[in-house]
Design a protein around this motif. Sequence first.
Motif, PDB file in Angstrom:
ATOM      1  N   ARG B  92       0.908  -1.296   0.114  1.00  0.00           N
ATOM      2  CA  ARG B  92      -0.073   0.010   0.063  1.00  0.00           C
ATOM      3  C   ARG B  92       0.921   1.184   0.001  1.00  0.00           C
ATOM      4  O   ARG B  92       0.295   2.392  -0.631  1.00  0.00           O
ATOM      5  CB  ARG B  92      -0.897   0.054   1.047  1.00  0.00           C
ATOM      6  CG  ARG B  92      -1.797  -1.287   1.193  1.00  0.00           C
ATOM      7  CD  ARG B  92      -2.813  -1.277   2.365  1.00  0.00           C
ATOM      8  NE  ARG B  92      -3.547   0.021   2.709  1.00  0.00           N
ATOM      9  CZ  ARG B  92      -4.626   0.313   1.748  1.00  0.00           C
ATOM     10  NH1 ARG B  92      -4.887  -0.559   0.991  1.00  0.00           N
ATOM     11  NH2 ARG B  92      -5.216   1.330   2.205  1.00  0.00           N
ATOM     12  N   TYR B  93       2.090   1.118   0.642  1.00  0.00           N
ATOM     13  CA  TYR B  93       3.009   2.347   0.758  1.00  0.00           C
ATOM     14  C   TYR B  93       3.776   2.623  -0.741  1.00  0.00           C
ATOM     15  O   TYR B  93       4.398   3.591  -0.647  1.00  0.00           O
ATOM     16  CB  TYR B  93       3.818   2.203   1.648  1.00  0.00           C
ATOM     17  CG  TYR B  93       4.717   0.840   1.644  1.00  0.00           C
ATOM     18  CD1 TYR B  93       6.070   0.736   1.108  1.00  0.00           C
ATOM     19  CD2 TYR B  93       4.312  -0.124   2.237  1.00  0.00           C
ATOM     20  CE1 TYR B  93       6.548  -0.325   1.182  1.00  0.00           C
ATOM     21  CE2 TYR B  93       4.960  -1.233   2.416  1.00  0.00           C
ATOM     22  CZ  TYR B  93       6.113  -1.394   1.883  1.00  0.00           C
ATOM     23  OH  TYR B  93       6.676  -2.538   1.800  1.00  0.00           O
ATOM     24  N   TYR B  97       2.209   1.740 -10.047  1.00  0.00           N
ATOM     25  CA  TYR B  97       3.237   1.093 -11.031  1.00  0.00           C
ATOM     26  C   TYR B  97       4.298   0.498 -10.379  1.00  0.00           C
ATOM     27  O   TYR B  97       4.680  -0.620 -10.764  1.00  0.00           O
ATOM     28  CB  TYR B  97       3.683   2.503 -11.677  1.00  0.00           C
ATOM     29  CG  TYR B  97       4.599   2.199 -12.758  1.00  0.00           C
ATOM     30  CD1 TYR B  97       3.954   1.945 -14.175  1.00  0.00           C
ATOM     31  CD2 TYR B  97       6.016   2.231 -12.765  1.00  0.00           C
ATOM     32  CE1 TYR B  97       4.755   1.724 -15.329  1.00  0.00           C
ATOM     33  CE2 TYR B  97       6.784   1.832 -13.971  1.00  0.00           C
ATOM     34  CZ  TYR B  97       6.364   1.651 -15.177  1.00  0.00           C
ATOM     35  OH  TYR B  97       6.875   1.262 -15.993  1.00  0.00           O
ATOM     36  N   LYS B  98       4.731   0.715  -9.136  1.00  0.00           N
ATOM     37  CA  LYS B  98       5.775   0.305  -8.522  1.00  0.00           C
ATOM     38  C   LYS B  98       5.602  -1.355  -8.131  1.00  0.00           C
ATOM     39  O   LYS B  98       6.286  -2.345  -8.221  1.00  0.00           O
ATOM     40  CB  LYS B  98       6.393   0.874  -7.283  1.00  0.00           C
ATOM     41  CG  LYS B  98       7.254   1.981  -7.513  1.00  0.00           C
ATOM     42  CD  LYS B  98       8.353   2.056  -6.715  1.00  0.00           C
ATOM     43  CE  LYS B  98       9.642   3.415  -7.222  1.00  0.00           C
ATOM     44  NZ  LYS B  98       9.869   4.280  -6.181  1.00  0.00           N
ATOM     45  N   LYS B 131      -0.133   6.310  -4.980  1.00  0.00           N
ATOM     46  CA  LYS B 131       0.079   5.276  -4.156  1.00  0.00           C
ATOM     47  C   LYS B 131      -1.036   4.488  -4.011  1.00  0.00           C
ATOM     48  O   LYS B 131      -2.078   5.004  -3.750  1.00  0.00           O
ATOM     49  CB  LYS B 131       0.452   5.770  -2.613  1.00  0.00           C
ATOM     50  CG  LYS B 131       2.002   6.342  -2.680  1.00  0.00           C
ATOM     51  CD  LYS B 131       2.609   6.460  -1.318  1.00  0.00           C
ATOM     52  CE  LYS B 131       4.137   6.854  -1.740  1.00  0.00           C
ATOM     53  NZ  LYS B 131       4.706   7.362  -0.192  1.00  0.00           N
ATOM     54  N   VAL B 132      -0.929   3.129  -3.681  1.00  0.00           N
ATOM     55  CA  VAL B 132      -2.063   2.176  -3.582  1.00  0.00           C
ATOM     56  C   VAL B 132      -2.940   2.563  -2.388  1.00  0.00           C
ATOM     57  O   VAL B 132      -4.447   2.259  -2.545  1.00  0.00           O
ATOM     58  CB  VAL B 132      -1.475   0.588  -3.418  1.00  0.00           C
ATOM     59  CG1 VAL B 132      -2.755  -0.310  -3.207  1.00  0.00           C
ATOM     60  CG2 VAL B 132      -0.801   0.221  -4.800  1.00  0.00           C
ATOM     61  N   LYS B 133      -2.453   3.098  -1.207  1.00  0.00           N
ATOM     62  CA  LYS B 133      -3.370   3.390  -0.166  1.00  0.00           C
ATOM     63  C   LYS B 133      -4.639   4.381  -0.480  1.00  0.00           C
ATOM     64  O   LYS B 133      -5.487   4.513   0.283  1.00  0.00           O
ATOM     65  CB  LYS B 133      -2.515   3.639   1.098  1.00  0.00           C
ATOM     66  CG  LYS B 133      -1.453   4.929   0.960  1.00  0.00           C
ATOM     67  CD  LYS B 133      -0.916   5.181   2.180  1.00  0.00           C
ATOM     68  CE  LYS B 133       0.303   5.974   1.934  1.00  0.00           C
ATOM     69  NZ  LYS B 133       1.444   5.874   2.944  1.00  0.00           N
ATOM     70  N   THR B 134      -4.246   5.104  -1.743  1.00  0.00           N
ATOM     71  CA  THR B 134      -5.292   6.074  -1.840  1.00  0.00           C
ATOM     72  C   THR B 134      -6.263   5.182  -3.047  1.00  0.00           C
ATOM     73  O   THR B 134      -7.313   6.109  -3.549  1.00  0.00           O
ATOM     74  CB  THR B 134      -4.637   7.135  -2.840  1.00  0.00           C
ATOM     75  OG1 THR B 134      -4.168   6.748  -4.056  1.00  0.00           O
ATOM     76  CG2 THR B 134      -3.466   7.912  -1.826  1.00  0.00           C
ATOM     77  N   TYR B 135      -6.244   4.121  -3.266  1.00  0.00           N
ATOM     78  CA  TYR B 135      -7.072   3.510  -4.422  1.00  0.00           C
ATOM     79  C   TYR B 135      -8.481   3.118  -3.538  1.00  0.00           C
ATOM     80  O   TYR B 135      -8.393   2.685  -2.525  1.00  0.00           O
ATOM     81  CB  TYR B 135      -6.280   2.083  -4.744  1.00  0.00           C
ATOM     82  CG  TYR B 135      -5.446   2.345  -6.000  1.00  0.00           C
ATOM     83  CD1 TYR B 135      -4.726   3.657  -6.051  1.00  0.00           C
ATOM     84  CD2 TYR B 135      -4.742   1.450  -6.931  1.00  0.00           C
ATOM     85  CE1 TYR B 135      -3.636   4.128  -6.859  1.00  0.00           C
ATOM     86  CE2 TYR B 135      -4.098   1.640  -7.805  1.00  0.00           C
ATOM     87  CZ  TYR B 135      -3.614   2.804  -7.738  1.00  0.00           C
ATOM     88  OH  TYR B 135      -2.451   3.126  -8.707  1.00  0.00           O
ATOM     89  N   ARG B 142      -8.804  -4.069  -9.778  1.00  0.00           N
ATOM     90  CA  ARG B 142      -7.977  -3.916 -11.347  1.00  0.00           C
ATOM     91  C   ARG B 142      -6.661  -4.027 -11.153  1.00  0.00           C
ATOM     92  O   ARG B 142      -6.030  -4.665 -12.110  1.00  0.00           O
ATOM     93  CB  ARG B 142      -8.413  -2.561 -11.633  1.00  0.00           C
ATOM     94  CG  ARG B 142      -9.776  -2.144 -12.059  1.00  0.00           C
ATOM     95  CD  ARG B 142     -10.010  -0.846 -12.725  1.00  0.00           C
ATOM     96  NE  ARG B 142     -11.425  -0.445 -12.412  1.00  0.00           N
ATOM     97  CZ  ARG B 142     -11.765   0.591 -13.296  1.00  0.00           C
ATOM     98  NH1 ARG B 142     -10.857   1.135 -14.039  1.00  0.00           N
ATOM     99  NH2 ARG B 142     -13.007   0.979 -13.053  1.00  0.00           N
ATOM    100  N   LEU B 143      -5.771  -3.319 -10.299  1.00  0.00           N
ATOM    101  CA  LEU B 143      -4.437  -3.484 -10.130  1.00  0.00           C
ATOM    102  C   LEU B 143      -4.192  -5.152  -9.722  1.00  0.00           C
ATOM    103  O   LEU B 143      -3.096  -5.581 -10.304  1.00  0.00           O
ATOM    104  CB  LEU B 143      -3.899  -2.670  -8.810  1.00  0.00           C
ATOM    105  CG  LEU B 143      -2.488  -2.567  -8.862  1.00  0.00           C
ATOM    106  CD1 LEU B 143      -1.694  -2.092 -10.222  1.00  0.00           C
ATOM    107  CD2 LEU B 143      -1.965  -1.707  -7.627  1.00  0.00           C
ATOM    108  N   GLY B 144      -4.987  -5.717  -9.162  1.00  0.00           N
ATOM    109  CA  GLY B 144      -4.745  -7.209  -8.935  1.00  0.00           C
ATOM    110  C   GLY B 144      -4.666  -8.013 -10.349  1.00  0.00           C
ATOM    111  O   GLY B 144      -3.919  -8.608 -10.657  1.00  0.00           O
ATOM    112  N   LEU B 145      -5.691  -7.475 -11.108  1.00  0.00           N
ATOM    113  CA  LEU B 145      -6.062  -8.327 -12.351  1.00  0.00           C
ATOM    114  C   LEU B 145      -4.820  -7.883 -13.238  1.00  0.00           C
ATOM    115  O   LEU B 145      -4.167  -8.961 -14.098  1.00  0.00           O
ATOM    116  CB  LEU B 145      -7.337  -7.779 -13.035  1.00  0.00           C
ATOM    117  CG  LEU B 145      -8.008  -8.529 -14.078  1.00  0.00           C
ATOM    118  CD1 LEU B 145      -8.206 -10.260 -13.727  1.00  0.00           C
ATOM    119  CD2 LEU B 145      -9.072  -8.053 -14.619  1.00  0.00           C
TER     120      LEU B 145
END
Lengths: 322, 308
Positions: B92-93, B97-98, B131-135, B142-145
Amino acid sequence: MRRMLNLIQNENMKIFRMSTYIMLGLLISIVITYGFISKNSMQRASTSTNIDWKTQLTQQNTLMQKALKQVQNQGIGAEQSSAAFKKIIKINNYRIEHNLPPEQGKTVWGFVMDLSSAISLVSLFSIIIAAGIVAREFDSGTIKFLLIKPLKRWKVLLSKYLAVLLFALDALIILFIASFLVGGIFYGLSGVSEPYLGFSNGNVTEINMLWHVFTIYAYACVNLLMMVTLAFMISSVFRNTSLAVGISLFLMFTGNVLVNLLSQYSWVKYILFSNLNLKVYTDGTPAVKGMTMTFSLLVLAAYFILFNVISWLVFIKRDVAT
Amino acid sequence: MQIKPIAQFKNVKKKIGKKMIIDDISFDVNAGEIFGFLGPNGAGKTTAIRMLFGLVSITEGEILINGFSIKNDYEKAIASVGGIVENPEMYRYLTGYKNLVHSARMYGNITKARIDEVVALVGLDQRIKDKVKTYSLGMCQRLGLAQALLHKPTLIVLDEPTNGLDPAGIHEFRVHLRMLAEKENIAIMVSSHQLSEMELMCDRIGIIQNGKLIDIQTVNDFLAKDKAVRVTFTVDDVTKAKVSFNKMFKEQETIDKEDKISITIDSNQIPDIISAFECEGIRISGIDKQSKTLEEKFFDLTGGSGIA
């Protein structure tokens, strides 16, 4: 091999985040603060006494000679303390003869040596990172993300272990460079080529200062490596960050107390913490009489293998069911 | 089309202590199909999926992916699998992209262009540098996919993929999966406890309960197999209607209340009933036909137990 480098790169990406930068920043600021404090106290000392170092050392030697006589009459422990006194007297004489001022707190190398005690801080930070590096993946559930990739688990674990060691190495290099730079700024680089005066078999020997500092770091690294490996094992076994960090730090701080408490028993020499300080075999007394460098190295090697085998087995064999 | 099994479960068992968590499960997931893995919470869906990914060891039996055994040839077997286990847990941090770069490095041979391609595919281009924590949960999904598609797998395994998605998101996700299965001929295995969703999404469904695979059928067969429907007639004289039913279908149970009477019959018998009622002078003011949904079928099969 390339894949292993990739994995380590990944771990680095996860290690170097805000909290880690804060830890490293803390390390550097301690070096700078110590620079100011030592410079300040030295200036005060030199203005108040205002005698040159040769006179100081001669005075010190006369006091030592007196103390030596007293000690020799005492009996118990006389051998050890008189040896220590003799060593200091000899080194002081050597300094006066060869015009080598004492380095402690007055030259760049003295400063670097003083700050080598901050290696324990590097240990602390490395232990925190080691304790978190496996457990945090379990806490956040990302372990699943990590272990469904086409890489065997031991490769993932190895990359994590290496990444922690790399972090410790980075921090040590930062500490060394920072203390050398700050020392250089405060005390100048004039004393940089002066040797360190060692003492072996009753004779004073000149040792290259960089080499001497390197050995101080190396001894401290033995401690660091063992504690990091222990923390890494705890991380892999408990799979819980706070528990792993807590237990690791608890052991780090209570290890020596434990050895002292148990010092009456002879088996205390097999405890990890009794063997961590290898420097005692060059200048000091081991935790239990009769312990030797070889003995400690063997005990440490045994623990090292044990810790790694445990973290390896647990990480590879246990189901990921969280 | 030729059927090509991608994932094969062969008499897979998982025993923890004395408890059989997975009891002798065998099935295939074929190229180009969406296979639904259906069962109540705690039935063993997630455990089976974890076994496929090698997260949980296999007590007995074997799982093959493209012919490679997960047990003995893990790296080769898993190389062509992508997926999400339980929730799409990311760092999450780190930025989205990273996270993808992190995955890409683990696969080893993924170009930057490919990362950009999957990002565009799942429609995350605008937010990938955040950052993923803002998703939102949907964006994490979707990022998982994206992460699951990165290495062009031949099998995608998704555990409860629509958890936390809104109806529009679910629809979009379904369209997406269908496209992957049909265009790229990828085998997709999806687990869920949401029956209505499976009905819309899957080609075949395997039902698991208490660690046992109790049935596998295509969704169409599943719904069509028994044409029995429950029909409710609204009539002016329920007692007369009941007598009439007893004459026509002996031993058939009827349910009656006030002006309504229900019976479970084959749907082509409805005209017969109407004419019979007419003969006896029973006036019909309404007919209501209920075909069994997957849900009811599911409860029939599992004996109605919700949580095992």
